[in-house]
Design an enzyme around this catalytic site. Sequence first.
Site: not given
Length: 432
Positions: A13, A41, A336
Amino acid sequence: MPAIAIIGAQWGDEGKGKATDLLGTSVDYVVKFNGGNNAGHTVVITDASGHTEKYALHLLPSGILTPGCTPVIGNGVVVDLAVLFEELDALEQRGVDVSRLRISANAHVIADYNRTLDKVTERFLGSRRIGTTGRGIGPTYADKMNRIGIRVQDIFDEKILTQKVEGVLDLKNQVLTKIYNRRAATVEATVEELLAFADRLRPMVCDTGLLLNQALDRGETVLLEAGQATLLDVDHGTYPFVTSSSATAGGACTGSGIPPRRLEQVIGIVKAYTTRVGEGPFPTELHDDAGEHLRKVGAEFGTTTGRPRRCGWYDAVIARYAARVNGVTDFVLTKLDVLTGLEQVPVCVAYDVGGVRHDEMPVNQTDFHHAVPIYEYLPGWWEDISGARTLADLPANAQAYVKAVEEMSGARISAVGVGPSRDATVAIHDLI
């Protein structure tokens, strides 16, 4: 041109689908070389008008979404034919050209008895369960190793298919009826189930190993995408809490028919934090508000099962391990943006096992179960980073996080994901 592998460098993942799809615009073939529909996905595509489409794929290579790219299901994959055509039909209804798909004649097929055995075995194990998806993946790979499996090519010869099913059910029905007290599977129903797909399947099937090597001979680029990840690899993962196939760069070769000498680049995908689904050790796992924050903001729920993913901080120890096992040349750091808004961000740099520091992943799984993370704390950031496209666009603390993770992880970071959309990526180095 070379063959390039994209490998998950954690427990899955990590965002391999997005990375594969981004690279897919520069490659000619995208190959799924292991696993089945036990991993999913999600690819998010934004068109020129700004309209966003989300595609959840479980069995198909993400290259199916890239016009002009040939998606390939390799010999190392186990194929649930019902799921295959469900996905193809759903994509076709949304205007995707699915006629480009090619499937290895040597890929193994998941039969209904494999799914049944997977589910009843997990229930039988109780607290000792592995945490499988119950989709028949493990039993199908076991049949492959035991040389009693059904391959795609068998479906085109009813006589051979019937003989093989008769042979395997002599064994499977003993297990189903006498150990698990379940109803026996019948040869007729199993053969009928598989033969029903033959006509639609036939145009897609070929010698994919030959196809891919000829493409490389012509100077075309082949991208090999792993299902699952390094820490779930049957040999190199946290055994026995692993998948049943080879999810490393070595598996890319055996699962596709491409020789190792033609594999020139290995791209490891890591999240800016860590997640895991199912059972097994997870040193940096969080059971507090921070873990819930990662799960909520990162939408950490399984594409295939819908199960909440276990969440924890970035683990540089397992990243270094994955870099070594796979020969990673580049990392892509994803998600991020999920860390935005945290005052500080811990990164695991080593483990404490019984008072002894371990800078590398312990080979003994008992030690790994008892590993306590040793953290380095990095300052967080509050700015929205979703619009960043270069490293300089990121806030100073986000840049520092990327650089610190790179230094700890054993290979350069060449791209950073800053949002779910297809183009929300910071490019640092060229990947192709």
